[in-house]
Each structure stands twice: as C-alpha cells, then as structure tokens.
Scaffold this motif. Structure first.
Motif, mmCIF file in Angstrom:
data_model
loop_
_atom_site.group_PDB
_atom_site.id
_atom_site.type_symbol
_atom_site.label_atom_id
_atom_site.label_comp_id
_atom_site.label_asym_id
_atom_site.label_seq_id
_atom_site.Cartn_x
_atom_site.Cartn_y
_atom_site.Cartn_z
ATOM 1 N N HIS A 109 40.407 33.489 38.987
ATOM 2 C CA HIS A 109 39.934 33.137 40.327
ATOM 3 C C HIS A 109 40.406 34.167 41.361
ATOM 4 C CE1 HIS A 109 38.899 30.810 43.855
ATOM 5 N NE2 HIS A 109 40.142 30.962 44.276
ATOM 6 N N ARG A 110 41.671 34.579 41.261
ATOM 7 C CA ARG A 110 42.222 35.512 42.237
ATOM 8 C C ARG A 110 41.655 36.921 42.073
ATOM 9 N NH1 ARG A 110 48.256 33.958 43.874
ATOM 10 N NH2 ARG A 110 48.012 31.703 43.763
ATOM 11 N N VAL A 111 41.452 37.364 40.847
ATOM 12 C CA VAL A 111 40.923 38.710 40.616
ATOM 13 C C VAL A 111 39.484 38.823 41.098
ATOM 14 C CG1 VAL A 111 40.229 40.343 38.818
ATOM 15 C CG2 VAL A 111 42.506 39.362 38.782
ATOM 16 N N TYR A 112 38.699 37.756 40.898
ATOM 17 C CA TYR A 112 37.296 37.797 41.283
ATOM 18 C C TYR A 112 37.062 37.362 42.735
ATOM 19 C CZ TYR A 112 35.993 38.682 36.464
ATOM 20 O OH TYR A 112 35.843 39.255 35.224
ATOM 21 N N GLU A 133 45.935 41.216 40.431
ATOM 22 C CA GLU A 133 45.400 40.319 41.453
ATOM 23 C C GLU A 133 45.235 41.031 42.794
ATOM 24 O OE1 GLU A 133 48.060 37.010 41.621
ATOM 25 O OE2 GLU A 133 47.422 36.244 39.680
ATOM 26 N N GLN A 134 46.271 41.741 43.228
ATOM 27 C CA GLN A 134 46.245 42.410 44.528
ATOM 28 C C GLN A 134 45.159 43.462 44.616
ATOM 29 O OE1 GLN A 134 48.193 39.940 46.100
ATOM 30 N NE2 GLN A 134 48.296 41.677 47.451
ATOM 31 N N ASN A 135 44.880 44.118 43.495
ATOM 32 C CA ASN A 135 43.901 45.201 43.488
ATOM 33 C C ASN A 135 42.558 44.790 42.906
ATOM 34 O OD1 ASN A 135 45.496 47.719 44.388
ATOM 35 N ND2 ASN A 135 46.870 46.662 42.979
ATOM 36 N N HIS A 136 42.431 43.517 42.547
ATOM 37 C CA HIS A 136 41.192 42.976 41.972
ATOM 38 C C HIS A 136 40.707 43.824 40.802
ATOM 39 C CE1 HIS A 136 40.754 39.974 45.143
ATOM 40 N NE2 HIS A 136 41.209 40.903 45.952
ATOM 41 N N VAL A 137 41.623 44.117 39.872
ATOM 42 C CA VAL A 137 41.261 44.869 38.680
ATOM 43 C C VAL A 137 41.404 43.989 37.447
ATOM 44 C CG1 VAL A 137 41.787 47.147 39.658
ATOM 45 C CG2 VAL A 137 43.565 45.907 38.405
ATOM 46 N N LYS A 138 40.502 44.178 36.517
ATOM 47 C CA LYS A 138 40.482 43.380 35.293
ATOM 48 C C LYS A 138 41.141 44.098 34.128
ATOM 49 C CE LYS A 138 36.203 41.934 37.100
ATOM 50 N NZ LYS A 138 35.153 42.849 37.393
ATOM 51 N N ARG A 139 41.445 45.376 34.333
ATOM 52 C CA ARG A 139 42.100 46.181 33.303
ATOM 53 C C ARG A 139 43.185 47.002 33.983
ATOM 54 N NH1 ARG A 139 36.548 46.575 33.184
ATOM 55 N NH2 ARG A 139 35.553 45.713 31.337
ATOM 56 N N LEU A 140 44.370 46.980 33.396
ATOM 57 C CA LEU A 140 45.501 47.661 34.007
ATOM 58 C C LEU A 140 46.150 48.604 32.998
ATOM 59 C CD1 LEU A 140 47.344 47.778 36.581
ATOM 60 C CD2 LEU A 140 48.756 46.042 35.451
ATOM 61 N N PRO A 141 46.089 49.910 33.256
ATOM 62 C CA PRO A 141 46.758 50.855 32.356
ATOM 63 C C PRO A 141 48.272 50.644 32.376
ATOM 64 C CG PRO A 141 45.219 51.990 33.802
ATOM 65 C CD PRO A 141 45.365 50.590 34.327
#
Length: 144
Positions: A138-141, A100-108
């Motif tokens: 909602h938060r990521v986008y 959420e904080q970094n607005h990423v949809k994929r997290l290694p």
C-alpha cells in the motif's frame, strides 16, 4: 512501517546472482536479457563495475518507446537516474523504509561498493507476515 527489530539483514532477504546490464548496452539488449532471465528489471553497471541505476521494462516502454525513441540507439545508462540502494548489512527495516520512501519495488543491495543482490516484492513476500506485506505494498504504490 514498523515491523519491529527482527535482526534480519538485507543480505538475508536479497536475491543473489543478479545480472547487470552494462551502461553502454542498448535497451534492446536490456529487453532481451529481461526476457531471457524472466525478470522485469535489471541493475545497470558502469565500466567501473559500480551500480549506476536500474532499468525496468516499464522504463523502456514509457521513457523510450512511447516517445518515439530507438531501443537500438538508447542505452541503459541514459535511463539511470535517482539510484536508491541499501548496504548488505542494513536491517530489513531500513530496506523497507527506503523502498517505501522512494516508492521502489526493487532495491539493489551493495556490499563493498559492488552489487551483491536485489530485494524485490517477491523476496519480501517470503519474509513478512501477510498484514505487513499488505501495508508495504500500500505504501509503495501510494501517491505522494
């Protein structure tokens, strides 16, 4: 997003068996790998077998093709910036917070300094209740 302490770890949610693209491989090779694997993103691994970043299909189009770049000459490593990752033993809550904080949809997901897997929206959809998944999306986008 507060989902409460679930006791679920990043390793419990991640997709294992993730393939890396080498940092010196071309974006054409990355594109072909994405096509063959049916994915929209690949982790980038260095010569030291350490995670360097992620390249997405969108990165290739926006950061290379749209600017007249050559996908045969531009390397995956050239697009590796601002790496965000989570330890395999981190809580699901920590992983969601980082996404959420970094607005990423994929997290290694990293274990013992090596890529162990990746958490995607599809992985979260299997784990989170619908209302929490909707809040996450909602938060990521959301724009800062």
């Amino acid at each position: 997003m507060d989902i409460g302490e679930t006791g679920v770890k990043a390793r419990d949610v991640m997709h294992e068996g993730v393939q890396c693209i080498g940092e010196h491989e071309s974006l054409r090779v990355a594109s072909q790998m994405m096509c063959d694997l049916g994915v929209g993103a690949l982790p980038i691994c260095g010569d030291d077998d350490r995670l360097k970043g992620i390249v997405t299909d969108r990165d290739i189009v926006v950061q290379c093709c749209a600017h007249g770049g050559d996908i045969d000459q531009t390397t995956a490593g050239e697009l590796a910036r601002g790496l965000v990752w989570v330890d395999a033993d981190a809580s699901l809550e920590e992983a969601l917070f980082k996404m959420e904080q970094n607005h990423v949809k994929r997290l290694p997901v990293v274990e013992r300094h090596r890529l162990a897997g990746i958490i995607s929206e599809a992985d979260l959809a299997k784990e989170l209740p619908d209302n929490k998944l909707a809040e996450f999306v909602h938060r990521v986008y959301a724009l800062d």
